[in-house]
Design a protein around this motif. Structure first.
Motif, PDB file in Angstrom:
ATOM      1  N   PRO A  86       0.863  -1.290   0.082  1.00  0.00           N
ATOM      2  CA  PRO A  86       0.133  -0.059   0.125  1.00  0.00           C
ATOM      3  C   PRO A  86       0.794   1.128  -0.010  1.00  0.00           C
ATOM      4  CG  PRO A  86      -0.579  -1.315   1.830  1.00  0.00           C
ATOM      5  CD  PRO A  86       0.556  -2.037   1.002  1.00  0.00           C
ATOM      6  N   GLU A  87       2.015   1.469   0.768  1.00  0.00           N
ATOM      7  CA  GLU A  87       2.755   2.423   0.732  1.00  0.00           C
ATOM      8  C   GLU A  87       3.652   2.432  -0.556  1.00  0.00           C
ATOM      9  OE1 GLU A  87       2.824   0.162   3.563  1.00  0.00           O
ATOM     10  OE2 GLU A  87       2.034   1.444   4.813  1.00  0.00           O
ATOM     11  N   ARG A  88       4.198   1.414  -1.126  1.00  0.00           N
ATOM     12  CA  ARG A  88       4.904   1.410  -2.136  1.00  0.00           C
ATOM     13  C   ARG A  88       4.077   2.194  -3.681  1.00  0.00           C
ATOM     14  NH1 ARG A  88       6.900  -3.912  -3.919  1.00  0.00           N
ATOM     15  NH2 ARG A  88       8.264  -3.530  -1.929  1.00  0.00           N
ATOM     16  N   SER A  89       2.786   1.732  -3.639  1.00  0.00           N
ATOM     17  CA  SER A  89       1.732   2.278  -4.811  1.00  0.00           C
ATOM     18  C   SER A  89       1.716   3.940  -4.169  1.00  0.00           C
ATOM     19  CB  SER A  89       0.708   1.664  -4.884  1.00  0.00           C
ATOM     20  OG  SER A  89      -0.283   1.706  -3.574  1.00  0.00           O
ATOM     21  N   ALA A  90       1.439   4.189  -3.014  1.00  0.00           N
ATOM     22  CA  ALA A  90       1.323   5.564  -2.622  1.00  0.00           C
ATOM     23  C   ALA A  90       2.684   6.346  -3.053  1.00  0.00           C
ATOM     24  CB  ALA A  90       1.108   6.012  -1.208  1.00  0.00           C
ATOM     25  N   LEU A  91       3.921   5.949  -2.634  1.00  0.00           N
ATOM     26  CA  LEU A  91       5.150   6.578  -3.044  1.00  0.00           C
ATOM     27  C   LEU A  91       5.332   6.658  -4.515  1.00  0.00           C
ATOM     28  CD1 LEU A  91       7.633   4.947  -0.425  1.00  0.00           C
ATOM     29  CD2 LEU A  91       6.714   7.282  -0.571  1.00  0.00           C
ATOM     30  N   GLU A  92       4.816   5.705  -5.123  1.00  0.00           N
ATOM     31  CA  GLU A  92       5.060   5.677  -6.814  1.00  0.00           C
ATOM     32  C   GLU A  92       4.151   6.823  -7.235  1.00  0.00           C
ATOM     33  OE1 GLU A  92       4.169   1.957  -8.215  1.00  0.00           O
ATOM     34  OE2 GLU A  92       6.100   1.039  -7.586  1.00  0.00           O
ATOM     35  N   ARG A  93       2.735   6.764  -6.833  1.00  0.00           N
ATOM     36  CA  ARG A  93       1.785   7.992  -7.265  1.00  0.00           C
ATOM     37  C   ARG A  93       2.629   9.299  -6.943  1.00  0.00           C
ATOM     38  NH1 ARG A  93      -1.577  10.468  -4.193  1.00  0.00           N
ATOM     39  NH2 ARG A  93      -1.295   8.901  -2.405  1.00  0.00           N
ATOM     40  N   LEU A  94       2.817   9.631  -5.846  1.00  0.00           N
ATOM     41  CA  LEU A  94       3.482  10.701  -5.222  1.00  0.00           C
ATOM     42  C   LEU A  94       4.734  11.208  -6.036  1.00  0.00           C
ATOM     43  CD1 LEU A  94       2.800  10.580  -1.430  1.00  0.00           C
ATOM     44  CD2 LEU A  94       1.648  12.142  -3.001  1.00  0.00           C
ATOM     45  N   ARG A  95       5.513  10.409  -6.417  1.00  0.00           N
ATOM     46  CA  ARG A  95       6.630  10.396  -7.259  1.00  0.00           C
ATOM     47  C   ARG A  95       6.238  11.069  -8.661  1.00  0.00           C
ATOM     48  NH1 ARG A  95       9.612   5.380  -9.080  1.00  0.00           N
ATOM     49  NH2 ARG A  95       7.334   5.335 -10.391  1.00  0.00           N
ATOM     50  N   ASP A  96       5.261  10.265  -9.208  1.00  0.00           N
ATOM     51  CA  ASP A  96       4.829  10.604 -10.681  1.00  0.00           C
ATOM     52  C   ASP A  96       4.242  11.902 -10.698  1.00  0.00           C
ATOM     53  OD1 ASP A  96       5.944   8.253 -11.464  1.00  0.00           O
ATOM     54  OD2 ASP A  96       4.035   7.401 -11.354  1.00  0.00           O
ATOM     55  N   ASN A  97       3.568  12.352  -9.563  1.00  0.00           N
ATOM     56  CA  ASN A  97       2.768  13.640  -9.379  1.00  0.00           C
ATOM     57  C   ASN A  97       3.915  14.653  -9.143  1.00  0.00           C
ATOM     58  OD1 ASN A  97       0.247  12.527  -9.622  1.00  0.00           O
ATOM     59  ND2 ASN A  97      -0.128  12.658  -7.200  1.00  0.00           N
TER      60      ASN A  97
END
Length: 160
Positions: A86-97
């Motif tokens: 769950p944290e990995r996908s949130a970090l990826e999303r924030l990185r992309d944003n």
């Protein structure tokens, strides 16, 4: 624990960069209108954004060092490898944003820089048209190169 802190810090990063982006867009409009007072105020506001971004960045570096250690590679990718889904996908999303916002901010800042350069060229052209051309002050041989001060522009015009 560190992953949640990192997520919150990245959310702050994205929010601050979006605010900086909106400010850069307002600066574009102020440059187009030639509103120097508004531009000056925006530059002051921009400094507060930059200070806040620097503070969040220092906190992010501390959290990343706590997650991966000081000897390992201290990147967001290294952090994502150490957290669960769950944290990995949130970090990826924030990185992309964050990457998207920074890219757009770069484009707007480049546009603002071009507008400033065009304004400066216009001012210089106007000054060239208004200011009298320098006359030959000293005698020199016809085949001698002009001295370095002859091509410079001065706003002080005096006669002795």
């Amino acid at each position: 624990m560190y992953a949640k802190k990192l997520i919150k810090l990245l959310e702050k990063h994205v929010k601050l960069h979006k605010g900086l982006l909106e400010l850069a867009k307002k600066k574009t409009e102020a440059l187009k209108k030639g509103d120097m007072e508004a531009l000056s105020e925006m530059m002051k506001e921009e400094q507060t954004y930059i200070a806040a971004i620097n503070q969040v960045e220092r906190e992010r570096i501390r959290v990343v060092e706590a997650m991966v250690g000081k000897e390992d590679e201290r990147t967001l990718t290294a952090c994502m490898e150490r957290v669960d889904e769950p944290e990995r996908s949130a970090l990826e999303r924030l990185r992309d944003n964050l990457a998207a916002v920074v890219a757009e901010l770069k484009n707007v800042n480049e546009l603002n820089q071009q507008l400033l350069q065009q304004s400066l060229q216009f001012v210089n052209m106007t000054l060239d048209m208004i200011m009298p051309q320098p006359k030959e002050v000293n005698y020199r041989k016809p085949n001698m190169a002009p001295s370095s001060y002859e091509g410079s522009r001065s706003l002080f015009d005096s006669k002795a």
